[in-house]
Motif scaffolding. Structure first.
Motif, PDB file in Angstrom:
ATOM      1  N   ILE A   1       0.832  -1.200   0.000  1.00  0.00           N
ATOM      2  CA  ILE A   1       0.000   0.000   0.000  1.00  0.00           C
ATOM      3  C   ILE A   1       0.876   1.263   0.000  1.00  0.00           C
ATOM      4  N   TYR A   2       2.015   1.234   0.700  1.00  0.00           N
ATOM      5  CA  TYR A   2       2.916   2.393   0.699  1.00  0.00           C
ATOM      6  C   TYR A   2       3.553   2.582  -0.668  1.00  0.00           C
TER       7      TYR A   2
ATOM      8  N   LEU B   1       1.608   8.949  -6.492  1.00  0.00           N
ATOM      9  CA  LEU B   1       1.911  10.354  -6.221  1.00  0.00           C
ATOM     10  C   LEU B   1       3.137  10.825  -6.992  1.00  0.00           C
TER      11      LEU B   1
ATOM     12  N   ARG C   1       5.146   4.689  16.672  1.00  0.00           N
ATOM     13  CA  ARG C   1       4.860   5.547  15.528  1.00  0.00           C
ATOM     14  C   ARG C   1       4.303   4.766  14.349  1.00  0.00           C
ATOM     15  N   TYR C   2       4.810   3.558  14.155  1.00  0.00           N
ATOM     16  CA  TYR C   2       4.360   2.767  13.020  1.00  0.00           C
ATOM     17  C   TYR C   2       3.060   2.033  13.328  1.00  0.00           C
TER      18      TYR C   2
ATOM     19  N   GLU D   1      -7.159   1.825   3.906  1.00  0.00           N
ATOM     20  CA  GLU D   1      -6.475   2.176   5.152  1.00  0.00           C
ATOM     21  C   GLU D   1      -5.722   3.487   4.985  1.00  0.00           C
ATOM     22  N   GLY D   2      -6.031   4.207   3.916  1.00  0.00           N
ATOM     23  CA  GLY D   2      -5.402   5.502   3.721  1.00  0.00           C
ATOM     24  C   GLY D   2      -4.020   5.417   3.121  1.00  0.00           C
ATOM     25  N   GLY D   3      -3.231   4.448   3.593  1.00  0.00           N
ATOM     26  CA  GLY D   3      -1.883   4.323   3.060  1.00  0.00           C
ATOM     27  C   GLY D   3      -1.015   5.527   3.381  1.00  0.00           C
ATOM     28  N   LEU D   4      -1.310   6.182   4.506  1.00  0.00           N
ATOM     29  CA  LEU D   4      -0.457   7.296   4.929  1.00  0.00           C
ATOM     30  C   LEU D   4       0.885   6.737   5.371  1.00  0.00           C
ATOM     31  N   PHE D   5       1.947   7.510   5.162  1.00  0.00           N
ATOM     32  CA  PHE D   5       3.266   7.071   5.596  1.00  0.00           C
ATOM     33  C   PHE D   5       3.416   7.384   7.083  1.00  0.00           C
ATOM     34  N   PRO D   6       3.561   6.358   7.930  1.00  0.00           N
ATOM     35  CA  PRO D   6       3.586   6.609   9.376  1.00  0.00           C
ATOM     36  C   PRO D   6       4.829   7.361   9.835  1.00  0.00           C
ATOM     37  N   TRP D   7       5.873   7.393   9.008  1.00  0.00           N
ATOM     38  CA  TRP D   7       7.106   8.067   9.424  1.00  0.00           C
ATOM     39  C   TRP D   7       7.094   9.553   9.038  1.00  0.00           C
ATOM     40  N   MET D   8       5.997  10.013   8.463  1.00  0.00           N
ATOM     41  CA  MET D   8       5.911  11.428   8.106  1.00  0.00           C
ATOM     42  C   MET D   8       4.760  12.086   8.852  1.00  0.00           C
TER      43      MET D   8
ATOM     44  N   TYR E   1       3.762  15.314   0.006  1.00  0.00           N
ATOM     45  CA  TYR E   1       4.658  14.316  -0.597  1.00  0.00           C
ATOM     46  C   TYR E   1       4.683  14.403  -2.122  1.00  0.00           C
ATOM     47  N   GLY E   2       3.512  14.378  -2.726  1.00  0.00           N
ATOM     48  CA  GLY E   2       3.436  14.410  -4.184  1.00  0.00           C
ATOM     49  C   GLY E   2       3.826  15.761  -4.762  1.00  0.00           C
TER      50      GLY E   2
ATOM     51  N   TYR F   1       1.522  13.109  13.816  1.00  0.00           N
ATOM     52  CA  TYR F   1       1.841  11.905  13.066  1.00  0.00           C
ATOM     53  C   TYR F   1       0.568  11.068  12.907  1.00  0.00           C
TER      54      TYR F   1
ATOM     55  N   HIS G   1      -0.265   8.136  13.594  1.00  0.00           N
ATOM     56  CA  HIS G   1      -0.717   7.298  14.714  1.00  0.00           C
ATOM     57  C   HIS G   1      -1.425   8.101  15.801  1.00  0.00           C
TER      58      HIS G   1
ATOM     59  N   ARG H   1      -4.216  14.551   0.645  1.00  0.00           N
ATOM     60  CA  ARG H   1      -2.990  14.221  -0.075  1.00  0.00           C
ATOM     61  C   ARG H   1      -3.287  13.983  -1.552  1.00  0.00           C
TER      62      ARG H   1
END
Ligand SMILES: Nc1ncnc2c1ncn2[C@@H]1O[C@H](COP(=O)(O)OP(=O)(O)OP(=O)(O)O)[C@@H](O)[C@H]1O
Ligand SMILES: [Mg+2]
Lengths: 247, 280
Positions: free
Chosen positions: A142-143, A150, A242-243, B84-91, B99-100, B131, B133, B147
């Motif tokens: 998904i990522y 994008l 965080r993850y 699930e959105g697919g958001l990047f959890p580290w950003m 991002y784009g 974040y 989470h 996004r």
């Protein structure tokens, strides 16, 4: 409790004091104790210098292992043929205790720092490789899909998605690799080096000063635990949070 | 026509040289600015269709055209919002939304402005530095929508974007999405399992049959906006779509449980009233 049993055995006098020194209470007035020697050698700088030497070696060897492990891990995840060749060997290499490399290291690098670094690096590289390749291989699709739509691709995708998404695996890799490196350096220093905690341990044995040996063992245990708990466990927890993973 | 699928077939390779045929002869168009929903039983190939349009998968036969041009790779004219959105959890939220934009030739201030506009559109300006989470499920989906929107996509592809949300949050997001759609005039393909959701949002609902997936029926929703789920047109359509889906689901269940299984239509009907077909 364990300390108590130890003290009793020491005082019963089955063994000479130099072999089984008491930890806290001296057996005869002014006699040796482990704690006394520990404090004494910390003050005299003997243990401090040795710890420093060991940690510097460890850090260098460990860094080499991390860089190599990440590179191998990436190549294994990226190219099928690397996975089929190196990937296969790594599993075998991983099961070889790193000290087994020592004879080779001495022939290649001579007795000294280079050999120690080699042992440390080789002890930690393979776990690091396995963990990082697992991380790179299992980036949630998904990522990848989100990033691609994008507009990301190539090295941008690697830098902004593949590497950060692998961080949880990489960190648990770091933690295990550190534990391997820590064991490897002790073995290496014990067998052949000047300076360092392992060397001091060997020195303690040769002058039959078990109080010194035990002091160093305590130092080794304490440092190992502190680094594991304060550095790696914390990193692991922070990342898991965080993850969005449960710890 | 904005999006066209012409005789699209899709097979996936399974182990031992076996093939799994997922899509069989799919043909449909989406007009510029149209809101189309895709409805069908689980596993019928809805997500696969969306990925083909997004350029994340390639067709086995047939073609997918966007603006008359064949699609063969992802492009920023088509953006996907995942379940699930697919958001990047580290950003952070802001980094996710921009991002784009960072990959477009744009100045820093322009990116900042657009990002903030996007966050304002989904009412999350106060969470720019949070974040993922730290956000609720509904907020995460709104970030994902922001996004996508800041990219000014010509086609917005949404794969069950609200499926994991509770009823209240979903209703709020339906309103927001309709407002956004009215203001931007995007072309939207929306995948859902929820009949009522499909009917409240779309101009047209495509119903798929399963294994291999085909487009079975197309329903045009001729009801004034903003939509009222109690509107007689919608209620009537809901019943017709439900009847068609029951036939499909029976097929799926028979396949899964064996031929002796008989689908209890009555059970489903009696529980219809409260939560009609929200999870098929
Ligand atoms: N990459 C893939 N490789 C192999 N099979 C796949 C792949 N992607 C999807 N499939 C299969 O294709 C079929 C259709 O999948 P798809 O995800 O399009 O269904 P869906 O209609 O979106 O289902 P759901 O409603 O559960 O999301 C499924 O049987 C699935 O197992
Ligand atoms: Mg799907």
């Amino acid at each position: 409790m364990i300390i108590g049993i130890w003290e009793v055995i020491s005082k019963l006098g089955f063994f000479p004091t130099f072999m089984f020194p008491p930890i806290i209470i001296p057996n005869e007035p002014g006699g040796v104790t482990v704690i006394g020697t520990l404090i004494g050698s910390i003050i005299s700088g003997q243990i401090v210098t040795a710890t420093g030497t060991t940690l510097v070696r460890l850090l260098i060897g460990f860094s080499i292992a991390v860089v190599l492990g990440l590179t191998f891990g990436f190549l294994i995840a990226r190219y099928k043929w690397v996975d089929d060749t190196l990937g296969f060997f790594v599993t075998a290499l991983q099961s070889i205790p790193s000290i087994v490399w020592f004879p080779l290291a001495i022939v290649w690098f001579g007795l000294g720092n280079a050999s120690i670094l080699f042992i440390v690096a080789i002890g930690a590289t393979w776990t690091m490789t396995v963990n990082s390749s697992t991380g790179f291989k299992n980036v949630p699709s998904i990522y990848m899909d989100a990033a691609k739509t994008l507009g990301s691709s190539g090295s941008h995708l690697l830098r902004t998605v593949i590497i950060p998404a692998s961080v949880p695996h990489i960190i648990s890799g770091l933690r295990v690799a550190w534990a391997f490196a820590w064991r490897a350096i002790m073995a290496g220093e014990l067998l052949g080096s000047t300076g360092g905690l392992g060397y001091l341990l060997d020195l303690g044995r040769s002058i039959q000063a078990m109080d010194l040996v035990l002091s160093i063992m305590i130092v080794i245990g304490v440092i190992g635990t502190i680094i594991d708990n304060q550095v790696f466990l914390r990193m692991e927890r922070a990342v898991a949070r965080r993850y969005g993973q449960t710890v | 026509m904005k999006v066209q699928l012409k005789d699209v077939h899709k097979e996936f390779k399974k182990e031992q040289n076996q093939k799994l045929q997922v899509l069989d002869d799919i043909n449909f168009d989406i007009k510029e600015g149209e809101f189309v929903s895709l409805l069908g039983p689980s596993g019928c190939g809805k997500s696969t269709i969306l990925k083909l349009i997004a350029g994340l998968e390639t067709t086995t036969a047939g073609e997918v055209l966007v603006n008359g041009k064949a699609v063969n790779k992802p492009g920023t004219d088509r953006i996907v919002v995942f379940q699930e959105g697919g958001l990047f959890p580290w950003m952070t939220v802001k980094e996710n939304v921009s991002y784009g934009l960072n990959l477009k030739k744009m100045s820093k201030t322009e990116i900042e402005e657009k990002t903030m506009d996007g966050l304002r559109m989904v009412h999350l300006i106060n969470f720019a530095d949070a974040y993922p989470h730290e956000l609720s499920g509904g907020m995460k989906q709104r970030v994902a929508i922001a996004r996508a929107l800041v990219m000014d996509p010509e086609v917005l592809l949404m794969d069950e974007p609200f499926a994991a949300l509770d009823e209240q949050t979903r209703l709020v997001l339906h309103k927001e999405l309709q407002n956004i759609w009215r203001n931007t005039g995007n072309t939207i393909l929306f995948i859902t399992h929820n009949i009522r959701e499909a009917l409240t949002l779309s101009d047209r609902v495509l119903l798929m049959s399963t294994r291999p997936g085909k487009i079975k029926k197309s329903f045009t929703v001729q009801s004034a906006r903003p939509r009222d789920p109690a509107d007689s047109v919608i209620v009537d359509l809901e019943r017709r779509v439900m009847a068609e889906l029951e036939v499909e689901m029976e097929k799926v269940l028979k396949e899964e449980f064996g031929d002796d299984y008989s689908f209890k239509t009555d059970n489903l009907r009696s529980s219809d009233h409260r939560d009609m077909g929200s999870h098929i």
